[in-house]
Design a protein around this motif. Structure first.
Motif, PDB file in Angstrom:
ATOM      1  N   UNK A 106      25.691  36.171  72.862  1.00 28.52           N
ATOM      2  CA  UNK A 106      25.841  35.041  71.946  1.00 28.52           C
ATOM      3  C   UNK A 106      25.466  35.448  70.529  1.00 28.52           C
ATOM      4  N   UNK A 107      26.342  36.181  69.870  1.00 29.11           N
ATOM      5  CA  UNK A 107      26.164  36.560  68.478  1.00 29.11           C
ATOM      6  C   UNK A 107      27.230  35.841  67.658  1.00 29.11           C
ATOM      7  N   UNK A 108      26.801  34.750  67.022  1.00 28.86           N
ATOM      8  CA  UNK A 108      27.700  33.882  66.272  1.00 28.86           C
ATOM      9  C   UNK A 108      27.566  34.173  64.777  1.00 28.86           C
ATOM     10  N   UNK A 109      28.610  33.871  64.040  1.00 27.29           N
ATOM     11  CA  UNK A 109      28.526  33.986  62.591  1.00 27.29           C
ATOM     12  C   UNK A 109      27.727  32.825  62.017  1.00 27.29           C
ATOM     13  N   UNK A 110      28.043  31.596  62.431  1.00 28.89           N
ATOM     14  CA  UNK A 110      27.382  30.448  61.804  1.00 28.89           C
ATOM     15  C   UNK A 110      27.156  29.305  62.774  1.00 28.89           C
ATOM     16  N   UNK A 111      26.054  28.620  62.549  1.00 31.06           N
ATOM     17  CA  UNK A 111      25.736  27.350  63.198  1.00 31.06           C
ATOM     18  C   UNK A 111      25.842  26.277  62.127  1.00 31.06           C
ATOM     19  N   UNK A 133      29.520  27.752  65.793  1.00 31.53           N
ATOM     20  CA  UNK A 133      28.963  26.704  66.650  1.00 31.53           C
ATOM     21  C   UNK A 133      28.864  25.460  65.775  1.00 31.53           C
ATOM     22  N   UNK A 134      29.670  24.442  66.089  1.00 34.80           N
ATOM     23  CA  UNK A 134      29.846  23.309  65.179  1.00 34.80           C
ATOM     24  C   UNK A 134      29.346  22.014  65.804  1.00 34.80           C
ATOM     25  N   UNK A 135      28.329  21.420  65.196  1.00 38.28           N
ATOM     26  CA  UNK A 135      27.952  20.049  65.518  1.00 38.28           C
ATOM     27  C   UNK A 135      28.140  19.162  64.292  1.00 38.28           C
ATOM     28  N   UNK A 163      35.562  28.834  68.140  1.00 36.71           N
ATOM     29  CA  UNK A 163      34.738  27.645  67.894  1.00 36.71           C
ATOM     30  C   UNK A 163      34.094  27.129  69.169  1.00 36.71           C
ATOM     31  N   UNK A 164      32.889  26.615  69.021  1.00 35.30           N
ATOM     32  CA  UNK A 164      32.238  25.824  70.052  1.00 35.30           C
ATOM     33  C   UNK A 164      31.808  24.545  69.336  1.00 35.30           C
ATOM     34  N   UNK A 165      32.396  23.435  69.715  1.00 35.49           N
ATOM     35  CA  UNK A 165      32.110  22.184  69.028  1.00 35.49           C
ATOM     36  C   UNK A 165      31.438  21.202  69.975  1.00 35.49           C
ATOM     37  N   UNK A 169      33.385  18.364  63.840  1.00 31.94           N
ATOM     38  CA  UNK A 169      34.776  18.254  63.404  1.00 31.94           C
ATOM     39  C   UNK A 169      35.229  19.622  62.901  1.00 31.94           C
ATOM     40  N   UNK A 170      36.323  20.136  63.478  1.00 30.60           N
ATOM     41  CA  UNK A 170      36.885  21.424  63.093  1.00 30.60           C
ATOM     42  C   UNK A 170      38.300  21.185  62.574  1.00 30.60           C
TER      43      UNK A 170
END
Length: 184
Positions: A106-111, A133-135, A163-165, A169-170
């Protein structure tokens, strides 16, 4: 640097070290109306060791909306933690690329937190494990997403390579997706 709430901040970035410093500043204590990061054209290559130098509130304390029974937030690591301050990244054709990671990490660019907003433009994002990772709110313009892969074969969930939402909103405008996948 602590800014008044009525001020906008623009950060010009020409190297990986400058980008890490910009992310660190945003992850730590920025309060501003808006932060704009302008990347110089080139490749900004990150590896798993770079996550040790970036501090993020959500590095281990993410919003869990909703957490599944198999969800372990300690696994997730982010280079950029977008909180309350809107962030814009002008890529100018630059590439942010991850190397040295396995598909099941789990190496993401941005939360992007529940009240956060991230807009990117003219950026190539490559080889992350679910890059965003988008909330909150995420918008991409004229950007490219290449070979972002995640393997969730050990947990239940329905996530994507880019994306993981979780209630976020993406929106993507004139973007290119190639070689991205999520295995489950």
């Amino acid at each position: 640097m602590l800014l008044s709430e009525s001020r906008d901040l623009t950060i010009d970035v020409h190297s990986k070290a400058e980008l890490i410093n910009a992310f660190h500043m945003l992850n730590s204590f920025i309060t501003a109306n808006k932060v704009t990061i302008n990347l110089a054209h080139g490749t900004y290559e990150f590896n798993t060791d770079d996550y040790n130098s970036v501090r993020s509130y959500n590095y281990r304390h993410m919003e869990q909306d909703p957490p599944g029974p198999d969800y372990t937030p300690v696994q997730d690591q982010y280079l950029l933690d977008v909180g309350f301050c809107p962030v814009i990244i002008n890529g100018n054709g630059a590439t942010i690329k991850m190397t040295g990671n396995d598909d099941d990490e789990d190496y993401h660019l941005a939360y992007i937190g529940k009240y956060g907003s991230l807009k990117i433009s003219g950026l190539v994002v490559e080889r992350f494990n679910t890059a965003f990772f988008v909330t909150g709110s995420f918008e991409a313009y004229s950007s490219t997403f290449l070979d972002n892969v995640i393997d969730y074969s050990t947990v239940s969930g329905d996530y994507g390579g880019v994306f993981r939402s979780h209630g976020g909103k993406v929106t993507c405008h004139s973007c290119w997706f190639e070689g991205n996948r999520a295995d489950n």
